[in-house]
Design an enzyme around this catalytic site. Structure first.
Site, PDB file in Angstrom:
ATOM      1  N   ARG A 296       0.756  -1.272   0.181  1.00  0.00           N
ATOM      2  CA  ARG A 296       0.112   0.067   0.119  1.00  0.00           C
ATOM      3  C   ARG A 296       0.683   1.352   0.031  1.00  0.00           C
ATOM      4  O   ARG A 296       0.660   2.331  -0.725  1.00  0.00           O
ATOM      5  CB  ARG A 296      -0.911  -0.022   1.149  1.00  0.00           C
ATOM      6  CG  ARG A 296      -2.125  -0.918   0.960  1.00  0.00           C
ATOM      7  CD  ARG A 296      -3.057  -1.061   2.036  1.00  0.00           C
ATOM      8  NE  ARG A 296      -4.196  -1.878   1.641  1.00  0.00           N
ATOM      9  CZ  ARG A 296      -5.128  -2.246   2.341  1.00  0.00           C
ATOM     10  NH1 ARG A 296      -5.664  -1.605   3.778  1.00  0.00           N
ATOM     11  NH2 ARG A 296      -6.308  -2.971   1.870  1.00  0.00           N
ATOM     12  N   TYR A 437      -6.690   0.033  -6.737  1.00  0.00           N
ATOM     13  CA  TYR A 437      -6.003  -1.160  -6.399  1.00  0.00           C
ATOM     14  C   TYR A 437      -5.469  -1.263  -4.963  1.00  0.00           C
ATOM     15  O   TYR A 437      -5.049  -0.266  -4.425  1.00  0.00           O
ATOM     16  CB  TYR A 437      -5.256  -2.016  -7.357  1.00  0.00           C
ATOM     17  CG  TYR A 437      -4.037  -1.498  -8.007  1.00  0.00           C
ATOM     18  CD1 TYR A 437      -3.279  -0.352  -7.274  1.00  0.00           C
ATOM     19  CD2 TYR A 437      -3.458  -1.807  -9.262  1.00  0.00           C
ATOM     20  CE1 TYR A 437      -2.152   0.173  -8.066  1.00  0.00           C
ATOM     21  CE2 TYR A 437      -2.243  -1.217  -9.888  1.00  0.00           C
ATOM     22  CZ  TYR A 437      -1.602  -0.246  -9.333  1.00  0.00           C
ATOM     23  OH  TYR A 437      -0.556   0.376  -9.668  1.00  0.00           O
ATOM     24  N   GLU A 438      -4.905  -2.423  -4.518  1.00  0.00           N
ATOM     25  CA  GLU A 438      -4.544  -2.382  -3.095  1.00  0.00           C
ATOM     26  C   GLU A 438      -5.419  -1.957  -2.213  1.00  0.00           C
ATOM     27  O   GLU A 438      -5.272  -1.346  -1.259  1.00  0.00           O
ATOM     28  CB  GLU A 438      -3.102  -2.010  -2.863  1.00  0.00           C
ATOM     29  CG  GLU A 438      -1.984  -2.785  -3.743  1.00  0.00           C
ATOM     30  CD  GLU A 438      -1.669  -4.192  -3.022  1.00  0.00           C
ATOM     31  OE1 GLU A 438      -2.213  -4.256  -1.692  1.00  0.00           O
ATOM     32  OE2 GLU A 438      -1.362  -5.018  -3.604  1.00  0.00           O
ATOM     33  N   GLY A 439      -6.784  -1.968  -2.417  1.00  0.00           N
ATOM     34  CA  GLY A 439      -7.744  -1.325  -1.542  1.00  0.00           C
ATOM     35  C   GLY A 439      -8.167  -0.038  -1.918  1.00  0.00           C
ATOM     36  O   GLY A 439      -7.239   0.863  -1.856  1.00  0.00           O
ATOM     37  N   GLN A 444      -9.395   2.176   2.442  1.00  0.00           N
ATOM     38  CA  GLN A 444      -8.022   2.877   3.290  1.00  0.00           C
ATOM     39  C   GLN A 444      -8.949   3.443   4.267  1.00  0.00           C
ATOM     40  O   GLN A 444      -8.409   3.735   5.443  1.00  0.00           O
ATOM     41  CB  GLN A 444      -7.166   3.611   2.230  1.00  0.00           C
ATOM     42  CG  GLN A 444      -6.696   2.978   1.138  1.00  0.00           C
ATOM     43  CD  GLN A 444      -5.801   1.864   1.613  1.00  0.00           C
ATOM     44  OE1 GLN A 444      -5.172   1.816   2.550  1.00  0.00           O
ATOM     45  NE2 GLN A 444      -5.797   0.921   0.565  1.00  0.00           N
TER      46      GLN A 444
END
Lengths: 595, 595
Positions: A296, A437-439, A444
């Site tokens: 992240r 992406y990656e949340g 977040q």
């Protein structure tokens, strides 16, 4: 369009704000020193500018898929071979597996360069590093010995296979199946989507890390296991063996990062892909979280880096393009558009945020290094908490602003910005994935208010805001030019504190209320902590200006940029505060059918 | 993805906020009445939903250029023929040239539908109308008779040829040459770029309006003349004659609106294109300004309309997509994401701004109708000033926010938003041009503070803000649910007033200072005037709720949306005010070389 690594600012941030010399004294990083880092930065800059940046536009033309194989864009495979042979892949991989074991802080500076130069390309080594991290921490010695050296050298790349058509952010829904073959291997069947660099022609093997579920595993996230599923099986002697039953059945047609193939991966179409269990059964999710923080943070750097590229492109155009006379000038001749006030406002808006974001990201990397290796358990723990708190902010804020900053980059170009050949539109399209992406930013933000803030009753948040207050107090002695900045920072940090109080007061009893303002809260924290870093930068710049041989132009620009930040970015905190404190109910009030 | 015309909101705005019944009493619009408009809206909705929306994705695949000819995307030519045959082109064209002479307000409702359904397609009739307007006001009776009936019927389309490679917004630099042939025609040579629908296969002829300069013309904008340059010459009997020397030499590869061919036009490659002078020599710029207001208002509608389409797409996905459990709910099952607070926040942010923008745009159209036809000279002049003041705001604010709103539309989709087949990305790409063409936001903002504000010493701005104050006062009696909204609007309008004062105080002596904050000022005015319209909407909704048979769901949603606007949008005015009042110097301070 060329890209020039902003080495001056990177060096300033490393030495003045992110405490590189102190990081080099941490256990395990003793081989690192400022001179070595300087040399690395110079070499990395050459590589980014000379090899990666020139093929960025080629990458935009995309990859081709045929018969389960992906041919990457012209120049990519060759660039990757050079990248691999220069030893860049394993820069922050552990030395015991063939990496160079450098601090995350140093690696971040190079990763910024790869992302600015060629975001699509940069994802291949970034994913490999994530896979190395997971295997290194959790896999058996056998698996480590088999896979890690080839991955750290860049001979093989790595991927993360989490998402399935019905399981995006919610991994409890993972349905890919793993069946114990009774011989130490598992048979994997299922489909994964959105697999970045899931198939390509740049490396000899691809090591897929796959989340799957045994038939008798508990439901939900407690029944997920992690497997290594290589594209080619590896023989006992380390040579490549049979092709595994893991195939890329298609690649996506995306808005951006066209140079990076996004694969739909099918496992076990022809009977079952061979997989090797990483660690223990049913602990896969925890293993994935190991590398989540780093990944992240990496995406936060991507957001800032693509913004930097867009900024440079816009500045070059604004210097070059002559259009309309200068407002308020007696000169009737047309002027370069960089002279026009609104073009300057756009460039300053880009610049100020990029500098703040770089400083905050590098600061976080230093905390990550300390959390990993600090000799004092208390400092280690304090830094881990700091990392946990900062990462959703860096990831969320840098990437949300990347959308705005790359949009300004288009806008500076006027009509030319809309023409693809100009290149500005590519950054705008490429940047758009980073807030997803990656949340997503929403994820977040929920992580920030829940797992990071509420779970420790705001301890780290309060400590950080106290730190910001202290820096603001130091600005009082910094002369008249920073007084307005100080006032703005003080107001903003107080507003931030009241928002922290609000989140803590309501999260346990009525989490939907603070959740409704969680993204505004994340942005608010980004702006305030960015302001904190700009304040630290301004103080450092003032101190350095007093030194002999100071780089007056660079340091003066830093002070002006800080001032701009105080007048244009920090004041946004007021509006966000109202939305957070008072706007929750109206977010939640509308009947679902009425949308 | 389907599009459903938001007929309820359009009707609400027409009747409650934009005074449609009063517009129908204006001279020349007596044939118009609410029943007729209702029928038109129903038919237009059917056409937009049934014919234009379904081919929007096809359009994204783009046009093909070969041998100077453009083949449009599948379905476009057929849709255009239906559009033409249904009489939609000339809806607001004058009756004496075969149009239907309806008010701009009514036409705006249909134009919103065309833009939402298919932005690329909508540009062809929009440009034709602009050309009709210019010819109708300024050309000779002969030229009018030759061209207007065929254009108003849609048989022929029109274009605007302003931009050249070195003359974007700065028309003083126009170099296209016109030479008097001595027979009433001119020979035109030169190249024009960014010509929307400059070449295509949907109509029998294309009527180019071209800015060019005679060899002995004065320098700068005072030497520009306007010419009709048809693709095919027109014989005396009205039949098509020889192919003119006006060719599309290429079409652009753009970020969005792929369905709309953007031509590079070359005039006179084979000796000179035949052109016909419109009006008098050297007055071309003024003639272009005739249609500028309407065109800019139209682009403001485009921004709002593409946002509406993105909103509908996002709502449909959010209802459908099941992911993660509901926060704070004991139910462990995954929920539709529309239940997640941040998804609601995104949808409300889209919705509230779209409703405010629609109301402000339609309100402006009413002022445009009154400015054109009001029997009392004073009211006519007052409305013209209002139009002049509002148009840069509607154009700039709606389109800047379209970038943000369509980005939220992508974000609601998560990873799927980045996949082109989903469709959300197309709106994001298509929207991006609206803040650029017909004058970038920077140009609108400069027009606003200079030609619109300073030139009349803020008279209209102050009158409008006084009006906002008066509406805010009426909110005081509107019950507790609108108290917070009232307070927010009052604060915002006072801040807006101080910004108006600031602009007026400095524009004459140091225009660069207010110019540095001109785009923040434009956005601030957009938010405040949008809040004004939401306040009017809320008051109207409250009044209607008390009526028998009220549409309770719709009216309640309107009140909630207004409340959201007060808590999430209006508070942004504080931060913008600081940037406008105090942020000018830091915008201008950085040395050019330091960027």
């Amino acid at each position: 369009m060329t890209y020039q690594v902003p080495l001056k600012d990177i060096r300033f941030v490393l030495s003045e704000l992110a405490e590189l010399p102190a990081v080099c004294t941490l256990p395990g990083y003793e081989d690192c020193n400022v001179e070595l880092v300087d040399a690395i930065l110079d070499e990395a800059a050459k590589f980014a500018e000379g090899v990666l940046a020139p093929i960025n536009r080629n990458g935009d033309k995309g990859n081709t898929w045929k018969d389960y194989q992906v041919t990457t864009a012209e120049g990519f495979a060759d660039a990757y071979h050079q990248f691999r042979d220069s030893g860049w892949v394993g820069l922050r991989a552990p030395q015991d597996v063939g990496g160079q074991g450098l601090p995350a802080l140093v690696a971040m500076a190079t990763e910024e360069m790869w992302c600015s130069a060629n975001l699509s390309f940069s994802l291949a080594p970034l994913l490999t590093l994530g896979a190395i991290e997971a295997i290194h921490h959790h896999a058996s010695e056998d698996l480590k010995a088999t896979y890690l050296p080839r991955m750290a050298s860049g001979e093989w790349t790595g991927t993360m296979n989490l998402t399935e058509p019905n399981a995006g952010s919610d991994l409890a829904q993972v349905r890919t199946k793993a069946v114990d073959n009774g011989d130490g291997t598992y048979s994997i069947t299922g489909q994964k989507i959105f697999i970045t660099w899931g198939e390509h022609d740049m490396a000899d093997n691809i090591v897929h890390l796959v989340l799957a579920r045994l038939p008798d595993a508990p439901a939900g996230v407690k029944g997920i296991s992690l497997f290594i599923v290589p594209k080619y099986l590896v023989n006992a002697d380390g040579t490549l063996g049979a092709r595994n039953d893991a195939r890329c059945v298609s690649i996506e047609h995306k808005l951006g990062i066209h140079g990076s193939p996004t694969a739909v991966m099918s496992f076990g179409d022809q009977g079952g892909a061979i997989g090797y269990l990483v660690g223990e059964l049913n602990k896969g999710l925890g293993y994935m979280f190991t590398m989540m923080n780093h990944a992240r943070l990496g995406v936060g750097v991507e957001g800032m880096a693509i913004s930097e590229r867009a900024y440079q492109h816009a500045v070059a155009y604004a210097r070059d393009r002559v259009q309309s006379r200068e407002l308020g000038s007696p000169n009737p001749a047309s002027a370069a558009i960089i002279k026009h006030p609104d073009v300057r406002r756009m460039l300053m808006t880009m610049r100020a945020q990029i500098e703040a974001q770089r400083a905050l990201a590098y600061y976080t990397a230093t905390a990550l290094d300390r959390a990993a290796t600090h000799p004092h358990p208390e400092e280690k723990a304090r830094n881990q908490a700091l990392v946990n708190f900062l990462i959703p902010i860096v990831k969320g804020w840098n990437t949300e602003q990347a959308n705005e900053i790359t949009s300004l980059g288009v806008q500076v170009h006027g009509g030319m910005g809309f023409i693809e050949e100009t290149g500005a539109a590519q950054y705008y399209r490429d940047a758009r994935i980073t807030a997803i992406y990656e949340g997503t930013t929403g994820i977040q933000a929920l992580d920030l208010i829940g797992r990071k803030l509420a779970s420790e009753n705001g301890a780290t948040a309060r400590a950080v805001l106290a730190e910001v207050k202290a820096v603001a107090a130091r600005l009082a002695d910094a002369g008249p030019e920073l007084q307005a900045f100080q006032a703005a920072l003080n107001i903003a940090v107080d507003q931030a504190s009241s928002c922290v109080d609000f989140v803590l007061a309501h999260f346990a009893s009525n989490p939907r209320l603070p959740a409704a303002g969680s993204v505004p809260f994340l942005k608010l924290m980004g702006i305030v902590l960015g302001g904190w870093q700009m304040a630290r930068a301004a103080l450092a710049a003032q101190a350095k200006l007093a030194e002999d041989g100071a780089d007056v132009d660079f340091l003066t620009a830093k002070l002006i940029t800080a001032r701009f930040y105080g007048e244009h970015l920090l004041p946004q905190v007021s509006g966000l505060t109202v939305a957070i404190l008072h706007g929750g109910e109206s977010v939640l009030a509308l009947d679902e059918a009425a949308f």
